[in-house]
Design a protein around this motif. Structure first.
Motif, PDB file in Angstrom:
ATOM      1  N   ASP A   1      47.802 -45.916  -2.576  1.00 53.74           N
ATOM      2  CA  ASP A   1      46.923 -44.892  -2.012  1.00 53.74           C
ATOM      3  C   ASP A   1      45.577 -44.986  -2.703  1.00 53.74           C
ATOM      4  O   ASP A   1      45.510 -45.193  -3.925  1.00 53.74           O
ATOM      5  CB  ASP A   1      47.483 -43.487  -2.242  1.00 53.74           C
ATOM      6  CG  ASP A   1      48.517 -43.081  -1.212  1.00 53.74           C
ATOM      7  OD1 ASP A   1      48.466 -43.593  -0.079  1.00 53.74           O
ATOM      8  OD2 ASP A   1      49.376 -42.243  -1.549  1.00 53.74           O
ATOM      9  N   ARG A   2      44.518 -44.805  -1.929  1.00 51.26           N
ATOM     10  CA  ARG A   2      43.147 -44.808  -2.446  1.00 51.26           C
ATOM     11  C   ARG A   2      42.594 -43.407  -2.262  1.00 51.26           C
ATOM     12  O   ARG A   2      42.595 -42.862  -1.159  1.00 51.26           O
ATOM     13  CB  ARG A   2      42.312 -45.819  -1.666  1.00 51.26           C
ATOM     14  CG  ARG A   2      40.866 -45.898  -2.065  1.00 51.26           C
ATOM     15  CD  ARG A   2      40.180 -46.966  -1.193  1.00 51.26           C
ATOM     16  NE  ARG A   2      38.798 -47.137  -1.556  1.00 51.26           N
ATOM     17  CZ  ARG A   2      37.780 -46.521  -0.951  1.00 51.26           C
ATOM     18  NH1 ARG A   2      38.004 -45.704   0.060  1.00 51.26           N
ATOM     19  NH2 ARG A   2      36.550 -46.733  -1.345  1.00 51.26           N
ATOM     20  N   THR A   3      42.117 -42.812  -3.355  1.00 52.02           N
ATOM     21  CA  THR A   3      41.558 -41.469  -3.300  1.00 52.02           C
ATOM     22  C   THR A   3      40.112 -41.520  -3.763  1.00 52.02           C
ATOM     23  O   THR A   3      39.825 -42.052  -4.838  1.00 52.02           O
ATOM     24  CB  THR A   3      42.351 -40.497  -4.204  1.00 52.02           C
ATOM     25  OG1 THR A   3      43.731 -40.540  -3.811  1.00 52.02           O
ATOM     26  CG2 THR A   3      41.827 -39.079  -4.072  1.00 52.02           C
ATOM     27  N   VAL A   4      39.217 -40.966  -2.938  1.00 56.70           N
ATOM     28  CA  VAL A   4      37.796 -40.904  -3.270  1.00 56.70           C
ATOM     29  C   VAL A   4      37.479 -39.467  -3.659  1.00 56.70           C
ATOM     30  O   VAL A   4      37.735 -38.535  -2.886  1.00 56.70           O
ATOM     31  CB  VAL A   4      36.915 -41.341  -2.083  1.00 56.70           C
ATOM     32  CG1 VAL A   4      35.447 -41.268  -2.456  1.00 56.70           C
ATOM     33  CG2 VAL A   4      37.286 -42.737  -1.614  1.00 56.70           C
ATOM     34  N   TYR A   5      36.927 -39.288  -4.859  1.00 54.89           N
ATOM     35  CA  TYR A   5      36.524 -37.975  -5.338  1.00 54.89           C
ATOM     36  C   TYR A   5      35.009 -37.855  -5.205  1.00 54.89           C
ATOM     37  O   TYR A   5      34.279 -38.777  -5.556  1.00 54.89           O
ATOM     38  CB  TYR A   5      36.935 -37.789  -6.801  1.00 54.89           C
ATOM     39  CG  TYR A   5      38.432 -37.822  -6.988  1.00 54.89           C
ATOM     40  CD1 TYR A   5      39.193 -36.679  -6.804  1.00 54.89           C
ATOM     41  CD2 TYR A   5      39.081 -39.003  -7.339  1.00 54.89           C
ATOM     42  CE1 TYR A   5      40.573 -36.704  -6.970  1.00 54.89           C
ATOM     43  CE2 TYR A   5      40.456 -39.043  -7.507  1.00 54.89           C
ATOM     44  CZ  TYR A   5      41.197 -37.885  -7.321  1.00 54.89           C
ATOM     45  OH  TYR A   5      42.556 -37.917  -7.480  1.00 54.89           O
ATOM     46  N   PRO A   6      34.521 -36.713  -4.701  1.00 56.77           N
ATOM     47  CA  PRO A   6      33.076 -36.552  -4.533  1.00 56.77           C
ATOM     48  C   PRO A   6      32.380 -36.471  -5.887  1.00 56.77           C
ATOM     49  O   PRO A   6      32.668 -35.592  -6.695  1.00 56.77           O
ATOM     50  CB  PRO A   6      32.948 -35.235  -3.755  1.00 56.77           C
ATOM     51  CG  PRO A   6      34.232 -34.511  -3.979  1.00 56.77           C
ATOM     52  CD  PRO A   6      35.278 -35.550  -4.262  1.00 56.77           C
ATOM     53  N   ALA A   7      31.543 -37.420  -6.140  1.00 57.80           N
ATOM     54  CA  ALA A   7      30.760 -37.482  -7.372  1.00 57.80           C
ATOM     55  C   ALA A   7      29.651 -38.491  -7.135  1.00 57.80           C
ATOM     56  O   ALA A   7      29.628 -39.183  -6.129  1.00 57.80           O
ATOM     57  CB  ALA A   7      31.639 -37.913  -8.551  1.00 57.80           C
ATOM     58  N   VAL A   8      28.730 -38.571  -8.054  1.00 54.62           N
ATOM     59  CA  VAL A   8      27.660 -39.567  -7.972  1.00 54.62           C
ATOM     60  C   VAL A   8      27.703 -40.373  -9.262  1.00 54.62           C
ATOM     61  O   VAL A   8      27.440 -39.828 -10.327  1.00 54.62           O
ATOM     62  CB  VAL A   8      26.283 -38.901  -7.787  1.00 54.62           C
ATOM     63  CG1 VAL A   8      25.189 -39.944  -7.758  1.00 54.62           C
ATOM     64  CG2 VAL A   8      26.260 -38.057  -6.530  1.00 54.62           C
ATOM     65  N   PRO A   9      28.048 -41.644  -9.214  1.00 51.77           N
ATOM     66  CA  PRO A   9      28.553 -42.397  -8.048  1.00 51.77           C
ATOM     67  C   PRO A   9      29.970 -41.941  -7.690  1.00 51.77           C
ATOM     68  O   PRO A   9      30.627 -41.284  -8.506  1.00 51.77           O
ATOM     69  CB  PRO A   9      28.537 -43.847  -8.532  1.00 51.77           C
ATOM     70  CG  PRO A   9      28.723 -43.759 -10.004  1.00 51.77           C
ATOM     71  CD  PRO A   9      28.046 -42.468 -10.426  1.00 51.77           C
ATOM     72  N   PRO A  10      30.444 -42.285  -6.495  1.00 56.07           N
ATOM     73  CA  PRO A  10      31.786 -41.855  -6.088  1.00 56.07           C
ATOM     74  C   PRO A  10      32.854 -42.318  -7.080  1.00 56.07           C
ATOM     75  O   PRO A  10      32.784 -43.416  -7.616  1.00 56.07           O
ATOM     76  CB  PRO A  10      31.987 -42.534  -4.729  1.00 56.07           C
ATOM     77  CG  PRO A  10      30.619 -42.823  -4.244  1.00 56.07           C
ATOM     78  CD  PRO A  10      29.781 -43.063  -5.464  1.00 56.07           C
ATOM     79  N   HIS A  11      33.796 -41.468  -7.327  1.00 57.35           N
ATOM     80  CA  HIS A  11      34.927 -41.746  -8.218  1.00 57.35           C
ATOM     81  C   HIS A  11      36.108 -42.112  -7.323  1.00 57.35           C
ATOM     82  O   HIS A  11      36.535 -41.307  -6.501  1.00 57.35           O
ATOM     83  CB  HIS A  11      35.208 -40.477  -9.034  1.00 57.35           C
ATOM     84  CG  HIS A  11      36.399 -40.546  -9.913  1.00 57.35           C
ATOM     85  ND1 HIS A  11      36.303 -40.638 -11.269  1.00 57.35           N
ATOM     86  CD2 HIS A  11      37.723 -40.536  -9.629  1.00 57.35           C
ATOM     87  CE1 HIS A  11      37.527 -40.663 -11.792  1.00 57.35           C
ATOM     88  NE2 HIS A  11      38.396 -40.607 -10.815  1.00 57.35           N
ATOM     89  N   VAL A  12      36.605 -43.334  -7.447  1.00 58.64           N
ATOM     90  CA  VAL A  12      37.707 -43.815  -6.611  1.00 58.64           C
ATOM     91  C   VAL A  12      38.881 -44.178  -7.514  1.00 58.64           C
ATOM     92  O   VAL A  12      38.705 -44.848  -8.534  1.00 58.64           O
ATOM     93  CB  VAL A  12      37.292 -45.046  -5.773  1.00 58.64           C
ATOM     94  CG1 VAL A  12      38.447 -45.529  -4.908  1.00 58.64           C
ATOM     95  CG2 VAL A  12      36.087 -44.722  -4.919  1.00 58.64           C
TER      96      VAL A  12
END
Length: 124
Positions: free
Chosen positions: A77-88
């Motif tokens: 599973d790939r989870t993208v967390y909203p952040a700058v830069p994106p946290h995956v």
């Protein structure tokens, strides 16, 4: 050993049959980067950079392709967390955890028996 196919895509699961989709899965899991990536995620979710450092020698392109294939096949599973830069983060699914044990046994066997194997196998 063959098993009836419950999906209806073909009659039997037979990895020795040329047209069996089992071969595609075997090809994915027998790939060194797949086997190593799965092993690296056994302890829990991992960021891309952590995986790349752990899998010494893998290029970003090859790691990306490997993780995509594992995700598409349901092992990761790939989870993208909203952040700058994106946290995956990448994490093994239940299916991925189920295959991590036999792959771990294979990795352990290789480390234990490497000195018994002919020189061509140890060449880099």
């Amino acid at each position: 050993m063959t098993t009836n196919c419950d999906s209806g895509r073909h009659d039997l699961h037979d990895v020795y049959a040329a047209q069996c989709p089992c071969r595609e899965v075997l090809d994915l899991l027998a790939n060194k980067w797949s086997a190593l990536a799965i092993g690296a995620m056994e302890e829990g979710p991992q960021r891309f950079g952590v995986l790349q450092r752990r899998l010494q020698g893998v290029s970003p392109k090859v790691l990306t392709q490997t993780l995509r294939r594992l995700e598409e096949s349901g092992f990761v599973d790939r989870t993208v967390y909203p952040a700058v830069p994106p946290h995956v983060e990448y994490e093994l699914t239940a299916l991925g955890r189920s295959v991590s044990e036999p792959l771990g046994q294979l990795r352990g066997w290789v480390e234990t028996h490497l000195d018994e194997i002919g020189p061509a196998a140890g060449a880099v």
